[in-house]
Every structure is written in C-alpha cells, then in structure tokens.
Design an enzyme around this catalytic site. Structure first.
Site, PDB file in Angstrom:
ATOM      1  CD  GLU A   1     -54.121 -59.587  91.888  1.00 33.11           C
ATOM      2  OE1 GLU A   1     -54.006 -59.437  93.124  1.00 33.11           O
ATOM      3  OE2 GLU A   1     -54.519 -58.696  91.124  1.00 33.11           O
TER       4      GLU A   1
ATOM      5  CG  HIS B   1     -49.252 -57.415  85.508  1.00 24.16           C
ATOM      6  ND1 HIS B   1     -50.198 -57.685  84.547  1.00 24.16           N
ATOM      7  CD2 HIS B   1     -49.786 -56.420  86.281  1.00 24.16           C
ATOM      8  CE1 HIS B   1     -51.267 -56.912  84.729  1.00 24.16           C
ATOM      9  NE2 HIS B   1     -51.044 -56.133  85.765  1.00 24.16           N
TER      10      HIS B   1
END
Lengths: 441, 441
Positions: B213, B146
C-alpha cells in the site's frame, strides 16, 4: 507482586461523609466516588480535578499544597497537566493512594479542611475537557440484546452471527472526533443508497441515532507483542465513562460492506467527562450472569473464574430525549430507555484480553467502547434503531411530536448510576449532546 | 489566497546535482527528492532530518545554524523535535520554503557547502523512527484489481459490491502498532474458525500475509464539522510513504463480520520512514486513468477536473520476498510483484474529500492507507492472498522452498520509485519487515 484490584476499603464506607456542602446528597459525586477529570476555569490551561458534590478539587493546586506525599503526590503531579494520560500510565497503585489521601482530606472532621477549601472550584464555573488524549478508540459489540435485535432487522434468518458467542466482536473507531459532554453534535452529510436503480445521494443523514454505551479508559497498557492475560486485565483499566456512539444509520447501511462502519460513526462520539475509577466502582462489581446452557464454552484465554465472579457491574443506565420545543416549554425530558449494564455478554476484562491476544498494544488513554447496551424488554433499548424498529414504529413525544430518528435541536442525555445494597450510589454526571443542523455542502 | 500546489520548479530540474558524495547516483534520494523523516544517533533524542544520498541533513542543527530565515527557518524549527507533527501542521507553504532553501544549500556549487557539511550524518549511523505521532490511521480500499480479485475469492457471484464505484471504501485502523521499516513483525496469535462443527481454535496465524500500500501523511487537516473540498485536498497532504498492512487472513475470515477487520490487522503495520513530500512528487502527478464507459458517474463532491488531471501517480512499486534460508545462502530476494500506483480507482484527493464529507476531523500526522495496490496481470499482485489464490497455488522459491503464506524468518521488502520522462527518479527507501515467531500463550 501485582497490585490488588477491586479492594473495598474505608473510602467506600456508606456512612462516610464529606465537609463539602451538599456532597453527601449529590446523586453522582459523593465522597465515595471521587472521579477524575480535566477542567479549566476562565480560559486558563486545563488541569486534572476530582469531582466532589458540586465542586472540583484542583489536582494541580493540590500537588503544590504540601498536603500530599509519596505515591499520592506522584499521582496528583501526574494529573496536573492538560490530560490524564500520565496519571493513567501510573496504573492502579498511585491512583489508589491518591484516592485514599483525597478521601481523608475531604472527609467530615478532617483537620485539613481549612487548607483544602481554597483548592475547590465551583463546577458551574469550570469547563470540562476530554479527560485524556485518546490514542486509539476501539468499539466492541458486547450488548447481546442489541446485537440480536439489530441483527434481526438486517438478517431475520440469522440475528447473531456464528462468531458472536466465541469472540468479543469489536472494530476500530475514530479518536479525533471524541468530545466531552455538551459539545454540539453536527448532523453529518454523507452518501446514502439511492432508491431502486437510482444513483446514491449526498445530503444530511435522515436516520441519526444515539447509542448508549460505556467507555473504558485504559492505563497503563501493554507492550506490542505482549498480550494482557484476562487475570491481569483490571490492572490496565483506569475507569469508566458514559459514551454516546452517535450513528447515521442510512450512511452506515450503504457504506459498511465489506470493511465495517466508517463515516456513519466518525463524525462525533460523546463521552461524559468524569472517569469513575476502577477503585470507586469496586463495590459494584458483581457476578457475570451465567451463560445459557446451550451457549458454547469459550477458549481458555477468555476464561477466568475471578473475572466471571466480578466481571459485571451493578449499574443502572438511562437515556432521555427532549426536543427543542419541549425544552422551550420547560417540559421534562422523556425517558427513552432504562436498562442495566449487565446486558453485556462479554466482560470488560474479556474485551481487554481479546484486544491484546494478537499482541496489539493498548496505551494509556486509549478508549474502549462496549457497544450499545440494550436490555431484553421494551423500554430498555439503547438506540432509536431498536426503539422504533428501524423507523417503522415512531416514538410518541408530548403534544403530537413523534420521532423515528433524531431531529435538529433534539437533546439526548445518558446517565448512569452504580447501585448496590448497603452502598452509597455513585454516578458519572451527564453525557449530553444537542443535534445541530448539517452544514451546507 | 490558497498556496499553489504541485508547482514544478528549479528544485526538480533533472540536471540539478548535489555536492553530497554519491547523492546524484542514489536510486531514492537524489537532491530532487529531499524527503522528511525522524532519526536518532547513538541513543540521542530523535529529531527531524532530510535524506540526501547516503546522508541525513540534521534539521535541528540546521535550524540553529543561521543558514535559514523566514518560513524555511520556521519549518526547520517545527521539524527539530521527535515528531514531524508540528511541521505537517504548518502546511505546504513553509514546507516548500524549506525544500527550496535546502535544495540551494545542497546544490553543486553552493557557497555554503563548508557550513552544511558538519550538519550531515551518515544514514548508516542513524536509527529511523516513525516520522509523526499517528493520531488516527484509516485504511482505504482503492486498489480496484485487489478488491475485485479478493471479492471473487469470497463472493464469486459479486466480486465488487454495489457501493464500490460510488464510495472510496475505507475503515479505521490501529494507530498504536504502526512501526517504521525494520521493526520485527511478530506473528500474531488469534482465534480462527474451527473445522466443520468444531469450536474455534487459538494459535499463531497460519495465513500471514503482506499488503502493498501507499500511506498518505496528513497536514494540516480540518476542523471537526468542516469538510475538506476535493479542490483543496492536496493542501492537506504532507506526503507519501510505503505501507505494509500485514494481515492474518484466517483471523480476518472468522472475525470480520459484521464490523470489519480488527485483530487480523491491528498487530503491526510497517511504514517506510521517509515522507516523500507532495512538493517532491509534483512532477510525477499524472492524469487519473479514465473510467470505463459502463462505470457510474460519481457524486459532485468527488468530482474535480483538476484532480482527475493530476490525480494519479507515475510510481512503480515492487515487492520482494526472501526466506531465512535464501538470505543465509546469500541469494537475492525474489520479486513477488511489480505494479503501478495507477491501479487506484480513487485518487488521494477523493480519499481526503470523502473522509471529511461527514465533518470528520483529520489532524496533522494522521495516516491514510490506500489499500492494497495490485495490477490486473499476474506478477502485479500486492498480496499473497492474490498471488497464491488464497493458498491454492503455492509460490515457488529457490531450491524447493514454496510458500502459500509467510513463514517465520521471511523478509518482505516494499520499494517504490517515482518515474517520469525527462525527470530524475526518486524513491521511498525501504519498507522492510522480517517475520518473528509467535509468542507462547
């Protein structure tokens, strides 16, 4: 109907005196102030109090005294526990009622003096605590001279970023390490950039700094998804404290891209323990300095004529430093900075309105820092980073001592005094911290 | 003597079954999981519970049942209130004792089945709350794919900044707007950059995104000034949840320099309501993937052979999206992403050790996000920013619908499943949010 804000009434009268000995001469806590805090004596459970001269009025005892009624009693009850969050949640009305009632009880000639006297505790016997449990702490960056000066150190070609005059820039800080004045400030260890090509190193910060700020205590706050309009912002402010946003500049420089400061700030934040309420500071609200001709206009949610008219504070700020050696010799601390709170490009109201425009919930006891407040002139800078130009121009202390950044044993004290013509000045008390050495790791 | 961590015992046995109907077939909550949460029924006061199949074991009732003793009883009592902060503060020992006791009570053949049956509440009758009051929320950035992909969008010449492989980069987030799965996510208003030369505009974000997450619940935490060494980090972890760090990319791009993301993130964060304890996930701790040959070595405080050996998680993660139209037609949600938690460059232990190396105090109930977890391949990306390449490559949904970013009515669901050979899989339950339209301002 919204509660009127910032009304100046008989509690602010400059000729009002108190029967509490020495209170009328007290530099910070005459009867015109009546700030709120949390204290304990002899290890007992902490409870709310109001500073008057060198004494503290015990609000838990006052709530049980039979001397109050109505909203004032409700406010004193809400201030009887170990944090002022419940009082802040009540908003301005009950807080103002308590102020008026306490002002009458403490005023010279009050027939209640014999009843109130036993409710006073000498401040020197009390230990001060944080006034509220901080749910969230946000720190802004509204001191434009600081932003420009620090920006110039990092980006000479563009000291102020393009967003600065459109947005009250802020970020989330660490709530768990906010401590009241006097708690030792342990020098943090951390990662710093290695010399060219070398790996980073771990060790005690070599560039420990202070930051002179104001802290704004929130109450009651808003529901998630419902912004606070600028015109209502002051209804959600409990009051102000001094705030020292201790900063490790070498850790900050290495860690802060791309997500902002983190461990360089999260080791400790000091606040002065007394909340100077928005009621107390009403006479010191002044017009926000006009923006420069060339400054852009701001979006409507940050525009409010009343806020501009009363958005700034007539507040003098001072920072002093004393080394361990200076204190051992009994020398006076050296004044590092003397400045005014009107160095804020954005008002407290604009901070609150911006913070909630996205629906973010502010809660009672949340704390908003202003960011470092520096003036434009030499001698008015709110951090060593600015005073020593990033360490390039050491500061001279008495007897050959010099400083670029803080050394172990250094004591930094912030002070603030609200001053206006024809008004009795009021202050915060101290925001003090002594640097302790870093732990071995 | 430190409490042993990550011990695999009879509570993890894959052939262990429960007498609770359907629990053995439940995808998330078989008896090997026993996650902790806070629930309420019919508007009563929230209290702690343990999920088993489609039921919830009421821990307040269990604490009063006479079925527990010793540390397990102490743990159940600590979980009887409206938050699990007191339980998290007890650390691993009592939590493990509770797990063992509850496992025995719920196991097939338990003689206590008649006594425990009345303590079970159907999950569909319960409302789930946040498992703990979050003191501070910090968000990291440990998903290297990411970080590299987003970095490449903003800085093609330098996707990963020089500090990335030395520091587990993180920042402070907003605690007051963390909500349990299912709470509507109100599209935030905010300032965004104007077109070239124009002033910025205020309005609903046009680039609303999710972020996949993990959330780490802390307990018991450390005293200010006393770092948690990496070797002890797992003793301060309560367990994990899924976390959706909703992000307004256009607000973020305009506000984030120089202090990091603020209002672009602070409007809402969703967590799955069940804490999968570190005890439950012990069998799924695997070796941290080796670093590349060219990667720099890390400083000693981030090195620990045991942490490397057990620092990663055998955890499958999935994100699905369904538009309002898709749901109205009864269509299945579309899988946007399928990835593994081992995309983390830094371990949970390294996050804790780094966070506290400066003396920052972590407290029970603090929440640490990992940052977005994306894999290296297409189909494994944890945000729309990556999936649509910043909006340049729209995503195709059924029947001609497309997406660059989220639209009102869109529902995003995160799921996670711990899987390892010879082990019964366990999961988090859902982390779900539906986008509601922005309020008028």
């Amino acid at each position: 109907m919204p509660t009127p804000i910032a009304t100046i009434d008989e509690t602010h009268a400059p000729d009002l005196g108190s029967w509490v000995e020495g209170a009328d001469m007290h530099p910070d806590f005459p009867i015109q102030n009546l700030p709120l805090g949390v204290f304990s004596v002899d290890g007992q459970v902490p409870r709310g109090g109001i500073a008057i001269g060198a004494m503290i009025l015990d609000l838990a005892a006052l709530a049980h005294s039979g001397l109050l009624e109505g909203e004032a009693l409700a406010a004193a009850k809400a201030a009887s526990g170990p944090t002022l969050n419940p009082l802040l949640a009540l908003g301005t009305g009950p807080r103002r009622a308590l102020r008026r009632a306490v002002s009458a009880l403490l005023a010279k000639g009050s027939p209640k003096q014999p009843d109130v006297t036993p409710l006073l505790v000498p401040a020197h016997r009390a230990r001060m605590h944080l006034p509220a449990r901080v749910g969230d702490y946000s720190d802004f960056y509204v001191g434009i001279h600081h932003a420009a000066e620090v920006g110039a150190l990092f980006r000479p070609e563009q000291p102020l970023l393009p967003n600065y005059k459109h947005i009250p820039i802020g970020y989330h800080g660490r709530a768990s390490t906010i401590r009241p004045s006097g708690s030792p400030v342990i020098r943090p260890n951390g990662q710093t950039r290695g010399a060219d090509g070398d790996l980073p190193r771990l060790g005690p910060t070599q560039r420990l700094d202070f930051e002179l700020e104001l802290g704004l205590w929130i109450g009651p706050g808003n529901t998630q998804g419902q912004p606070i309009p600028l015109g209502q912002a002051w209804e959600h402010m409990g009051g102000l404290t001094l705030l020292n946003d201790w900063s490790a500049r070498d850790i900050q420089a290495w860690e802060y891209q791309p997500l902002g400061p983190f461990l360089s700030k999260s080791f400790h934040t000091t606040v002065s323990p007394w909340i100077v309420t928005t009621e107390a500071l009403a006479p010191f609200r002044i017009a926000q300095p006009p923006r420069a001709e060339a400054d852009p206009s701001v979006l409507p949610y940050l525009q409010d004529a009343k806020d501009q008219d009363k958005g700034a504070l007539a507040l003098d700020l001072e920072v002093t430093l004393s080394s361990a050696a200076m204190r051992a010799r009994g020398e006076e601390p050296q004044v590092l900075s003397h400045t005014q709170a009107c160095a804020m490009y954005w008002t407290l109201g604009q901070m609150v309105a911006h913070h909630t425009v996205n629906g973010c919930a502010l809660e009672s006891g949340d704390l908003l820092g202003t960011g470092t407040l520096s003036g434009p002139e030499p001698g008015s800078k709110g951090s060593l980073l600015e005073i020593t130009r990033g360490g390039a121009q050491p500061l001279q202390l008495p007897r050959e001592e010099t400083r670029t950044f803080l050394e172990d044993g250094d004591e930094v004290v912030l002070k603030g005094r609200f001053m206006a013509e024809g008004r009795r000045s009021i202050g915060f008390g101290e925001c003090r911290g002594v640097i302790a050495s870093a732990p071995q790791i």
